[in-house]
Design a protein around this motif. Structure first.
Motif, short mmCIF file in Angstrom:
data_model
loop_
_atom_site.label_atom_id
_atom_site.label_comp_id
_atom_site.label_asym_id
_atom_site.label_seq_id
_atom_site.Cartn_x
_atom_site.Cartn_y
_atom_site.Cartn_z
N UNK A 156 76.58 13.01 46.57
CA UNK A 156 76.16 14.32 47.07
C UNK A 156 76.70 15.48 46.22
N UNK A 157 77.93 15.27 45.65
CA UNK A 157 78.54 16.36 44.88
C UNK A 157 77.71 16.75 43.66
N UNK A 158 77.00 15.81 43.10
CA UNK A 158 76.23 16.11 41.89
C UNK A 158 74.79 16.45 42.21
N UNK A 159 74.35 16.03 43.39
CA UNK A 159 72.94 16.14 43.73
C UNK A 159 72.43 17.59 43.71
N UNK A 160 71.27 17.80 43.12
CA UNK A 160 70.64 19.12 43.10
C UNK A 160 71.19 20.04 42.02
N UNK A 161 72.10 19.51 41.19
CA UNK A 161 72.66 20.36 40.12
C UNK A 161 72.14 19.87 38.76
N UNK A 167 78.56 20.79 34.03
CA UNK A 167 79.44 21.08 32.90
C UNK A 167 80.42 19.94 32.61
N UNK A 168 79.89 18.72 32.65
CA UNK A 168 80.74 17.53 32.53
C UNK A 168 81.46 17.46 31.18
N UNK A 210 87.23 9.91 31.85
CA UNK A 210 86.29 9.28 32.79
C UNK A 210 86.95 9.20 34.17
N UNK A 211 88.23 8.88 34.17
CA UNK A 211 88.91 8.74 35.45
C UNK A 211 89.02 10.09 36.19
N UNK A 215 87.23 10.94 39.79
CA UNK A 215 87.98 11.48 40.93
C UNK A 215 87.32 12.73 41.51
N UNK A 216 86.84 13.60 40.61
CA UNK A 216 86.33 14.88 41.08
C UNK A 216 84.86 14.89 41.43
N UNK A 217 84.07 14.13 40.69
CA UNK A 217 82.63 14.28 40.88
C UNK A 217 81.93 13.08 41.51
#
Ligand code: ADP
Length: 218
Positions: A156-161, A167-168, A210-211, A215-217
């Motif tokens: 969900x955190x990445x969805x729609x962006x 800005x990975x 990557x880790x 964790x964040x995304x």
């Protein structure tokens, strides 16, 4: 194109390599010290022979020098694996792939000049561990001691962006090299590419980056 291969040691690993190469139409010479193993591969490989490959004379008689790529899949008998590899090297085999049982074995194989050392149990264990830790990490491929490629399911955190919004690269130092959406795979995603939940991102980067990204995304 047919290439000539020899597989020495027809246990689970060597046997699987032998089957797959044969299925792909390659010429394979299958070798094992045990008659039972060899007879299992009589109808699978192009040739299957009983031989002890720690004997140099035997290797020469088998015509191993004419083979382009030899895979040494002798399991527990580390001494036999090392000796076989050393002799193949001395006989001038173009490419030698060897299965290592442990780190010490791997070190010796690299020292004596094996072209490719594989560690299937350890590597598969690592890949599975990563997918166990996170339900969204689907696969993990080690590129070096500190770099990998991972397959990540977008949540969900990445969805729609878009990739720009996420800005990975700047935030986590990782690159999204491909995005799989249902059956389609986009191997050159644009910065404006919109990510949907359950898309699969193929991400390359340093393990520590990557880790952080995981964790964040993820
Ligand atoms: P795996 O873990 O892949 O199942 P195994 O230890 O069961 O590996 O299989 C290794 C194979 O290598 C066995 O079938 C064994 O008979 C064979 N092998 C062991 N020593 C020699 C040797 N000196 N020459 C040829 N084959 C060998």
């Amino acid at each position: 194109m047919k290439r000539e291969f020899a597989v020495i040691g027809l246990g689970r690993f060597g046997g699987s390599i032998c089957r797959e190469l044969s299925n792909e139409g390659m010429e394979v010479l299958a070798i094992d010290i045990e008659e039972e193993k060899v007879s299992e591969f009589k109808n699978i490989a192009s040739h299957a022979v009983i031989a002890d490959t720690t004997d140099e004379k035997v290797l020469i008689e088998l015509g191993i020098r004419n083979i382009d790529h030899v895979i040494v899949a002798i399991g527990d008998n580390i001494q036999a694996s090392i000796l076989t590899t050393l002799m193949l090297k001395e006989l001038g085999i173009n490419k030698i792939t060897v299965k290592a049982q442990n780190d010490y074995h791997e070190k010796v194989l690299n020292k004596i000049g094996a072209d490719q050392v594989v560690h299937p149990e350890r590597d598969m264990g690592k890949r599975i561990a990563h997918s166990i830790i996170s339900n969204n990490i689907l696969d993990h491929l080690e590129l070096s001691d500190d770099h990998s490629i991972v397959e990540v399911k977008a949540g969900k955190k990445m969805s729609g962006k878009t990739l720009v919004e996420l800005d990975i690269r700047a935030k986590y130092g990782c690159n999204v090299v491909a995005i799989k959406q249902e059956k389609e795979i986009n191997v050159s995603p644009m910065a404006t590419e919109l990510i949907h939940e359950n898309d699969i991102l193929i991400v390359i980067g340093a393990d520590k980056d990557i880790s952080r990204f995981e964790k964040h995304l993820v």
